[in-house]
Design a protein around this motif. Structure first.
Motif, PDB file in Angstrom:
ATOM      1  N   MET A   1      -3.417  -1.231  -5.709  1.00  0.00           N
ATOM      2  CA  MET A   1      -3.553  -0.410  -6.829  1.00  0.00           C
ATOM      3  C   MET A   1      -2.183   0.338  -6.715  1.00  0.00           C
ATOM      4  O   MET A   1      -1.491  -0.503  -5.582  1.00  0.00           O
ATOM      5  N   HIS A   2      -2.330   1.380  -7.971  1.00  0.00           N
ATOM      6  CA  HIS A   2      -1.114   1.520  -8.365  1.00  0.00           C
ATOM      7  C   HIS A   2      -1.007   3.621  -6.738  1.00  0.00           C
ATOM      8  O   HIS A   2      -0.670   3.924  -7.838  1.00  0.00           O
ATOM      9  N   THR A   6       1.429  10.636  -4.716  1.00  0.00           N
ATOM     10  CA  THR A   6       0.904  11.896  -4.785  1.00  0.00           C
ATOM     11  C   THR A   6       0.191  11.682  -4.347  1.00  0.00           C
ATOM     12  O   THR A   6      -0.874  12.999  -3.828  1.00  0.00           O
ATOM     13  N   ARG A   7      -0.474  11.068  -5.190  1.00  0.00           N
ATOM     14  CA  ARG A   7      -2.473  10.765  -5.014  1.00  0.00           C
ATOM     15  C   ARG A   7      -2.289  10.794  -4.085  1.00  0.00           C
ATOM     16  O   ARG A   7      -4.031  11.093  -3.736  1.00  0.00           O
TER      17      ARG A   7
ATOM     18  N   MET B   1      -4.793  -4.774  -9.634  1.00  0.00           N
ATOM     19  CA  MET B   1      -5.726  -5.738  -9.951  1.00  0.00           C
ATOM     20  C   MET B   1      -5.176  -5.960 -11.227  1.00  0.00           C
ATOM     21  O   MET B   1      -4.523  -6.593 -11.076  1.00  0.00           O
ATOM     22  N   ARG B  14       1.631   6.484 -17.444  1.00  0.00           N
ATOM     23  CA  ARG B  14       0.488   6.941 -16.397  1.00  0.00           C
ATOM     24  C   ARG B  14       2.080   7.229 -15.233  1.00  0.00           C
ATOM     25  O   ARG B  14       1.390   8.500 -14.501  1.00  0.00           O
ATOM     26  N   ARG B  15       2.494   6.733 -14.752  1.00  0.00           N
ATOM     27  CA  ARG B  15       3.388   7.013 -13.533  1.00  0.00           C
ATOM     28  C   ARG B  15       5.018   8.491 -14.132  1.00  0.00           C
ATOM     29  O   ARG B  15       6.287   8.059 -13.870  1.00  0.00           O
ATOM     30  N   ASP B 402      -9.156  -1.028 -13.215  1.00  0.00           N
ATOM     31  CA  ASP B 402      -8.360  -1.082 -11.917  1.00  0.00           C
ATOM     32  C   ASP B 402      -9.021  -0.318 -11.236  1.00  0.00           C
ATOM     33  O   ASP B 402      -8.867   0.402 -10.175  1.00  0.00           O
TER      34      ASP B 402
END
Lengths: 422, 403
Positions: A1-2, A6-7, B1, B14-15, B402
């Motif tokens: 997962m990314h 922060t999340r 994934m 996104r980052r 994902d």
């Protein structure tokens, strides 16, 4: 997962807020979860009474409202009548919330469940007319040998005959069936192209009358052992199967109708097996059909029928129990019951009103005379499921195996009785 | 994934750097964000989280329905309600097994048929050449906005023994069944037609959830079949609307490009339109699965579980166990088992409909793809996203799949 750091922190924060919210809510609700102590003595009175009924129609609602208003005037206690659209569900909600109606109808098949979980206030010993009730009705509503709630009224099953069809088939008063053989005979003679001789609902509450006529019962006298798979019940069920297979009898559903009264009223059946509630349906929906009411024929073990009844329950959680019992006393008195009979045809639950009822309904005496040999329906706690299952199996009785049906009901009913005993 | 492979380009987007702390502008924004969310969180907690937790407690207690389930005379019985429901073998298990069988056939027939019908209707009313498109769109959607009680009652009349359906069948010299009173299973009827009308020994002896395998093979009863038709009739309109929205989001250039490539109408539908509708298909199948496993109102107003229990469903059983028989623990346990089944099937379905990392070899048009598959997948999802907005969220366009 990314997930970034922060999340992760945000997830933690939202979880924390969520948990705190739930805890705060639980704390708010705290007062509602308090235990209410069991009260053995009658609680005081003075507050307004709420009465919850499941009504058969306007006639019944108006009659009950009038009777309650009478009592309010005499006693000076306010009382309101509410009509439930689904009585069982609304009662369940009331008991669960701890704030049920004070006085309400209780059906025989729900009685054991409510009595077992302590929802009902047993007041039978406080009634002056307790000895006047039919003993079999008192049995139905007693727990641990004590009358818990007063029988409201009762109904029995009888044979309803369409006099037009009867005469058209060339039958006379002498042909009124007194035995199973005679019933088979007249049902056959009444069967024409678009009319069966006998049409009734395919459920235990009708078919059970034949089991009673064969001498069968569902349980033994003290309700501890299931006696469903007896040879008597097998004889009764086999007879019903033969009737259905002969084509001179059919279930109401197979005639495209909802119940026996509809099959009878529409002329799809020349005879039916129903209780005295059919009179209301006949005068409202089928006023042109002439009919007569006779006792059900006798089986090998003599006459038999089923009886159905309700009682006036008083809530254990009610704050006005003494007033509530006083109201029930008023509602079950001989005169008041006859007033109900006049308004919507029910049969009084007290023996002293029987003669008055026969005067009111001279054509219907077969119903009240049947009380002498009527059997109570099974009302053990949890038996409702068993009966539902029995009904489901009875629907395919015509092609089914009566012994196998009875055997499975025996197993299920015994399991329920064992569970209650333990 | 899979996103790591399919959309490497989108990850840096996104980052984004988010410099923030308690005193920063972002921190204050976050605080006011929570403030605005608070009413919704309280409402959700009060009407969703607390009742669900209480139901979970009831499913593990011996509460009899009197007073509060949290009072001191209600005791914890662990998994007893679940055990008697799933393994007890008594009437409770048999009823649950029957309900599962009925509902499984219902789902198995309703979900594919309503999805296919909805897609078909959407394609039809999406055609520019069709006259009176507005009328047809309204007509097909109409059953969805009608009260399900009203439509169930209408169905009872249509399918009664002497109703319209049987009258039409009679014109065709077919003697119709007494629909809502016929407990015979459709598969049993078919097997009976080829001479198998009693259970083979092996199927009669062995069983699952309290009912023999032969009964599991009964198929939906005639009565249930009428309800299956009802469900397809009422819900395909709703899903047609979803498909229609997705179809209109497909740019006409894509279609033109396919025409230029010489694709036939069927090829365009099968190889271009359908893949672009994948997110919507997922939405429709998911909503369909959830809705069909929860079927209740048609049963409650229509058949009450009859004839011969062939239309009881777990949702109806849960209601009748709790409210009619005061078996509150069992009723709650049924509800949680049903919940588990729905979650399990939705996850399973998600896996099946997941976008593949690479195009399967046999479907490749070129030996070496002209563009990386990732870019292609990205376009497809982006194009389909507006239609899928209701469940998967538009974020999927940039983030891959994902989540």
């Amino acid at each position: 997962m990314h997930s970034t750091p922060t999340r992760g922190r945000r997830l933690l924060a939202s979880t924390a807020v969520g948990v705190a919210g739930v805890l705060a809510l639980a704390a708010c609700g705290g007062s509602g979860f308090d235990d209410s102590g069991d009260e053995e003595t009658a609680s005081g009175g003075g507050g307004p009474l709420s009465i919850l009924i499941g009504s058969s129609g306007d006639a019944e609602t108006d009659a009950v409202k009038a009777a309650v208003a009478d009592w309010s005037e005499q006693s000076g206690v306010e009382a309101t009548v509410q009509v439930a659209s689904d009585l069982t569900q609304e009662l369940s909600q009331g008991f669960a919330s701890g704030d049920p109606a004070d006085v309400f109808y209780v059906s025989a098949d729900q009685f054991r469940t409510y009595a077992a979980n302590g929802s009902l206030y047993p007041y039978g010993d406080q009634l002056d007319n307790a000895d006047d009730f039919y003993p079999s009705l008192v049995d139905q509503f007693s727990a641990d040998g004590q009358l818990v709630c007063a029988p409201k009224d009762f109904s029995t099953l009888a044979l309803i005959i369409n006099t037009g069809a009867w005469e058209a088939a060339g039958l006379t008063d002498d042909d009124v069936p007194a035995t199973w053989d005679e019933l088979t005979d007249v049902a056959g003679r009444l069967t024409t192209g678009d009319q069966v001789g006998l049409g009734f609902s395919g459920e235990y509450a009708r078919v059970g009358a034949f089991l009673a006529q064969a001498g069968g019962t569902m349980t033994n006298a003290d309700g501890t052992e299931a006696t469903v798979d007896s040879s008597e019940n097998l004889e009764g069920l086999t007879y019903v199967q033969q009737l259905l297979a002969s084509g001179s009898a059919a279930y109401a559903a197979d005639l495209g109708t909802g119940w026996g009264g509809e099959a009878f009223g529409t002329g799809a059946a020349a005879m039916t097996i129903e209780g005295n509630w059919i009179t209301g349906a006949m005068s409202n929906d089928y006023p042109d059909v002439d009919y007569r009411v006779v006792e059900l024929p006798a089986g090998p073990a003599g006459q038999g029928t089923l009886q159905f009844t309700n009682c006036w329950g008083v809530a254990a959680d009610s704050d006005n129990q003494s007033d509530a019992v006083d109201l029930v006393q008023h509602l079950t008195s001989t005169d008041q019951q006859l007033a109900f009979s006049e308004a919507f045809g029910v049969m009084p639950s007290v023996q002293s009103a029987a003669d008055g009822w026969k005067e009111l309904y001279p054509e219907m005496t077969a119903f009240i005379d049947s009380a002498d040999f009527a059997q109570n329906v099974v009302n053990a706690q949890g038996a409702a499921d068993v009966i539902t299952d029995f009904n489901a199996q009875l629907e395919s009785l015509k092609t089914g195996d009566p012994a196998a049906i009875l055997a499975s009901v025996q197993t299920n009913l015994q399991a329920v009785l064992d569970e209650n005993a333990s | 994934m899979s996103a790591a492979v399919t959309s490497p380009a989108s990850a840096p987007v996104r980052r984004r750097r988010r410099p923030h702390g308690p005193g920063s502008a972002r921190g204050r924004a976050a605080a006011s964000g929570w403030l605005f969310l608070a009413p919704m969180l309280v409402i959700l907690g009060l009407f969703l989280v607390v009742p669900v937790l209480m139901a979970l407690w009831v499913s593990m207690s011996d509460w009899t329905g009197r007073g509060s389930p949290l009072s001191s005379d209600v005791s914890f019985v662990g998994m007893e309600n679940y055990r008697s429901l799933l393994l007890g073998g008594g009437l409770a298990t048999q009823d649950f097994g029957t309900a599962m069988r009925n509902n499984a056939y219902y789902v198995l027939l309703v979900v594919p048929l309503q999805t296919a019908l909805a897609l078909f209707l959407a394609t039809m009313v999406n055609r520019r050449a069709l006259r009176g498109r507005g009328f047809f769109r309204t007509a097909f959607y109409f059953p969805s906005v009608t009260s399900s009680v009203a439509i169930t009652v209408l169905w009872l009349f249509l399918f009664s023994a002497s109703g319209t359906i049987n009258a039409i069948l009679a014109r065709l010299s077919i003697s119709g069944p007494n629909w809502f009173n016929d407990p015979r299973g459709v598969l049993h009827l078919l097997l009976g037609a080829v001479g198998v009308d009693t259970a083979p020994e092996s199927l009669a002896q062995h069983g699952f959830l309290g009912i023999p395998l032969w009964e599991w093979l009964a198929g939906p009863s005639v009565a249930m079949s009428a309800l299956i038709l009802l469900a397809i009739f009422t819900t395909s309109g709703t899903f047609m609307l979803l498909f229609l929205a997705a179809l209109q989001a497909i740019s006409s250039e894509v279609e033109e490009a396919a025409v230029m490539d010489g694709a036939t109408a069927w090829q365009r539908f099968r190889r271009v339109t359908l893949p672009m509708l994948r997110p919507t298909v997922f939405t429709v199948v998911t909503l369909g699965l959830i809705g069909t496993w929860q079927v209740f109102d048609q049963i409650y107003t229509g058949t009450q579980g009859g004839p011969a229990k062939t239309t009881i469903t777990p949702a109806y059983l849960s209601y009748s166990a709790a409210f009619q028989n005061n078996q509150w623990g069992r009723g709650a346990a049924i509800a949680f088992v049903l919940f588990a089944i729905i979650v399990l099937l939705t996850v399973l379905q998600r896996l099946v409909l997941r976008e593949r990392d690479t195009v399967p070899r046999r479907k490749r048009f070129y030996r070496t793809p002209p563009a990386p598959p990732a870019a292609l997948a990205g376009t497809v999802t982006a194009a389909g996203a507006p239609g899928a907005g209701t469940t998967t969220g538009t974020a999927s366009a940039t983030e891959g799949d994902d989540r």
